[in-house]
Every structure is written in structure tokens, then in C-alpha cells.
Design an enzyme around this catalytic site. Structure first.
Site, PDB file in Angstrom:
ATOM      1  N   LYS A 134      -5.518 -11.035  -5.297  1.00 49.70           N
ATOM      2  CA  LYS A 134      -6.612 -11.225  -4.342  1.00 49.70           C
ATOM      3  C   LYS A 134      -7.862 -10.447  -4.775  1.00 49.70           C
ATOM      4  O   LYS A 134      -7.737  -9.328  -5.289  1.00 49.70           O
ATOM      5  CB  LYS A 134      -6.102 -10.712  -2.984  1.00 49.70           C
ATOM      6  CG  LYS A 134      -7.131 -10.633  -1.897  1.00 49.70           C
ATOM      7  CD  LYS A 134      -6.545 -10.021  -0.631  1.00 49.70           C
ATOM      8  CE  LYS A 134      -6.808  -8.532  -0.553  1.00 49.70           C
ATOM      9  NZ  LYS A 134      -6.788  -7.957   0.794  1.00 49.70           N
ATOM     10  N   LYS A 159     -11.702  -5.133  -2.360  1.00 48.13           N
ATOM     11  CA  LYS A 159     -12.658  -4.030  -2.509  1.00 48.13           C
ATOM     12  C   LYS A 159     -12.053  -2.873  -3.290  1.00 48.13           C
ATOM     13  O   LYS A 159     -12.727  -2.166  -4.008  1.00 48.13           O
ATOM     14  CB  LYS A 159     -13.052  -3.520  -1.113  1.00 48.13           C
ATOM     15  CG  LYS A 159     -14.204  -4.284  -0.522  1.00 48.13           C
ATOM     16  CD  LYS A 159     -14.573  -3.739   0.842  1.00 48.13           C
ATOM     17  CE  LYS A 159     -13.607  -4.216   1.885  1.00 48.13           C
ATOM     18  NZ  LYS A 159     -14.027  -3.941   3.261  1.00 48.13           N
ATOM     19  N   LYS A 164       0.815  -1.220   0.000  1.00 48.24           N
ATOM     20  CA  LYS A 164       0.000   0.000   0.000  1.00 48.24           C
ATOM     21  C   LYS A 164       0.844   1.264   0.000  1.00 48.24           C
ATOM     22  O   LYS A 164       0.464   2.263  -0.595  1.00 48.24           O
ATOM     23  CB  LYS A 164      -0.967  -0.006   1.198  1.00 48.24           C
ATOM     24  CG  LYS A 164      -2.032  -1.078   1.056  1.00 48.24           C
ATOM     25  CD  LYS A 164      -3.238  -0.810   1.922  1.00 48.24           C
ATOM     26  CE  LYS A 164      -4.323  -1.829   1.608  1.00 48.24           C
ATOM     27  NZ  LYS A 164      -5.448  -1.781   2.526  1.00 48.24           N
TER      28      LYS A 164
END
Ligand code: TYM
Length: 326
Positions: free
Chosen positions: A192, A195, A111
């Protein structure tokens, strides 16, 4: 009685991955373990959130927990930010966690690379997660594979704290399903299902309508081979569809492979779509029945009253052990 805990972030409508990786496990164990399930809203603000949207997502996530089959009589359900002791405990743990440990976390590395202007909360995020877990002396933490490393860090922090200040925390274990530990993106099955994915075609959300679900599954990336076989390296797309089917029907991977011997990819996709639509339609019906019910507030009031007492005691115990007293 053994204790189990998990939390999900209220960042948009949760995905089929969240459902299979975390919620379905909580439903499976709620009859036999003392269960704690919260809304991890403090974790969600490690990246910028629109305040109005966040508040609405918090309510929506609670309604989804219940619609999925989480029983409020069997679970302590609460909002993380309402329990002020989590952040307090997190600070005491932060002062017993090394920068090196946090900067080595896979999620942090991913991230922080995506957005160079990240907050310090993104770095300390796993310590808050350790606080969520260690506060309640749980035996198990229900998570998908992507969160396993954070649970392992919580164990390391607990062991270190116990050594330094005497027995304070139970050492928890991650609890993952064999099949559903990682549901992959339908378009890019080596990633993965997430969202925050840029291409929403690869992501199934719990409130997607049947048409959208069918389109996404029928359009899933597969391979040029013909065999329906679980092989994550060479056939990631097909393996993901087998995995979803196995997780939702509570079958083993090899049972699903047997079921589809001699069938083609189209048939597999159609069957997976049918199963997902059936499961999510039931959830959606319940969701729209309860989203505006007063019951939701009562559940949260009960949950916070119960968990705040436990967290306050743990905070006081830690402070005493650390010499933070008169
Ligand atoms: P979050 O909100 O990213 O995800 C919630 C749960 O869903 C699992 N999950 C998946 N499982 C299988 N396949 C996938 N594609 C998939 N995507 C997500 C996650 O592993 C997780 O279990 N930091 C946590 C929230 C949290 C927490 C905690 C969890 C805060 N404190 C304490 C456990 C204990 C998170 O961001 O989850």
C-alpha cells in the site's frame, strides 16, 4: 438525509492514496449526504509523535481538506481530541469488545510486529474508531480498503451493544470506490502507498512539487512485458498507474485500458504524471492561500460546537443504558 463520516490521521502530509481513498469520496458525496469529517489526532498518538510537528500537521491537514475541495458549509469539520466524548465513548465500547477481536486485526498484527514495544493504544485503536463512527449514527464510512476491517469491527461492536442494552447505534457501512480503494507504492507496487513507508520514492504527497511528482511516477516499477493491461497479480505496477489515472479522471479501468492500446509504458507514465501534477497543483495553490487564514479556526469552532452536543447525548444515552447513573 443519509449521513457519511471519515477521519484522517495528521501524521505528516497526506498521500495520493489518502486523497483518492477518502477525501475524493467525501467531496463526491458532500452535496447529497450530511457529512462529518474530522482530524484523527488521537489515533496518531498510538505511535510516538513530536508535539510541535503534530500541532503543525493538524493545521496543515485542515487546510488540505479545504484545498482539496471539502466545503466547510457542507461538512462538520472538527478535531477529534477537542471532542472529549469520543474517548469516553470509546471506553464504554472497549468494555464490550474482546481482546481476541482486537488482536486479530490485520493492521495491529502488522504494526505490532514491526515494533515489539508498542503501546496498548495500538491495540485499542479500532475501538476508538468505532466510537468516532457510532457516535453520529452514520450510514456510510468513506475509507480505503485498508480500513474496511475496522469498519466491520465497528459494526460488530454496535450489533453486540444493541443486543445487550437495546437499540443504541445505527449499523454503518463502509463506502469505497471501485477503482481507488487501494493505491499502491510506486516502487513496491504490491505494498500500500503509505505515509510511513521507508522509501519515499514510492509515495506521492499532496504537497510534493511537480518535478518530484514527475520523477517518482517516471521511476515507478513496472514489468518486462509491453502491454498496458489491468492485472493486479501479474502487472501490479502498471495496474496501479491505470488505477491512479482512472481515479483522477473519473474513468473506468477498461476505459483507461482502451485509451492506452498500442502505447508504451513511457507514454502511460507521462500521462499519469501530467494528470497528478495538474490535480495537485490546483490543490497546492489553494493550500498556500488559506494556510494562514483566520477562517480555519472559525471552521473548527463551528464543527466542535455542533459535534460535541451530539456526542454528549450519545454518551449519556450509553451510560444510562449500562446502569452508569445515580
Ligand atoms: P489513515 O490516516 O491511515 O488514512 C486515511 C484514509 O486514507 C485511506 N488510505 C488509502 N486509500 C487508498 N489507497 C491507499 N494507499 C491508502 N492509504 C490510506 C484510508 O483507508 C483512510 O480511509 N483509522 C483511520 C482514521 C480514522 C477513521 C475513523 C476513518 C479514525 N477514526 C473513523 C474512518 C472513520 C486511519 O488511520 O486512516
Amino acid at each position: 438525509m443519509k449521513k457519511i463520516l471519515t477521519g484522517l490521521q495528521p501524521t505528516g502530509i497526506i498521500t495520493l492514496g489518502n486523497y483518492i481513498g477518502a477525501i475524493k469520496q467525501m467531496i463526491k458525496y458532500q452535496d447529497i449526504y450530511d457529512s462529518y469529517l474530522f482530524i484523527a489526532d488521537l489515533h496518531s498518538i498510538t505511535i510516538p509523535q513530536d508535539p510541535q510537528e503534530l500541532a503543525s500537521n493538524i493545521k496543515s491537514l485542515l487546510a488540505l481538506y479545504l484545498a482539496c475541495g471539502i466545503d466547510p458549509k457542507k461538512n462538520k469539520i472538527f478535531i477529534q481530541s477537542e471532542n472529549e466524548y469520543h474517548a469516553n465513548i470509546s471506553w464504554l465500547l472497549e468494555c464490550n469488545t474482546y481482546y481476541g477481536e482486537l488482536s486479530r486485526m490485520t493492521q495491529f498484527k502488522d504494526k505490532s510486529q514491526k515494533n515489539a514495544n508498542f503501546t496498548s493504544g495500538l491495540l485499542t485503536y479500532p475501538v476508538l474508531m468505532a466510537a468516532d463512527i457510532l457516535t453520529y449514527d452514520v450510514d456510510y464510512v468513506a475509507v480505503g480498503l485498508d480500513q474496511k476491517q475496522h469498519v466491520e469491527l465497528a459494526r460488530d461492536i454496535a450489533i453486540r451493544f444493541n443486543k445487550k442494552f437495546g437499540d443504541t447505534f445505527k449499523i454503518p457501512e463502509p463506502l469505497m470506490t471501485e477503482e481507488g480503494t487501494k493505491i499502491m507504492d510506486l516502487v513496491e507496487p504490491t505494498k500500500k502507498m503509505s505515509k510511513s513507508s521507508e522509501n519515499q520514492k514510492g509515495v506521492i504527497r499532496l504537497l510534493d512539487d511537480p518535478n518530484t511528482i514527475r520523477k517518482k511516477i517516471m521511476g515507478a516499477t513496472t514489468d518486462s512485458d509491453m502491454e498496458i493491461k489491468f492485472d493486479v497479480v501479474n502487472k501490479p505496477g502498471i495496474s496501479n498507474l491505470i488505477n491512479i489515472y482512472a481515479s483522477l479522471t473519473n474513468k473506468k479501468i477498461n476505459e483507461v485500458e482502451e485509451l492506452f492500446i498500442g502505447k508504451n509504458y513511457g507514454e502511460l507514465k507521462k500521462n499519469v504524471a501530467d494528470i497528478v501534477i495538474e490535480e495537485l497543483s490546483t490543490i497546492q495553490k489553494k493550500y498556500y492561500d488559506i494556510i494562514n487564514s483566520d477562517e480555519l479556526n472559525k471552521i473548527l469552532d463551528n464543527g466542535i460546537e455542533f459535534t460535541r452536543k451530539i456526542a454528549k447525548n450519545k454518551f449519556e444515552l450509553m451510560k444510562n443504558k449500562m446502569g452508569l447513573h445515580r
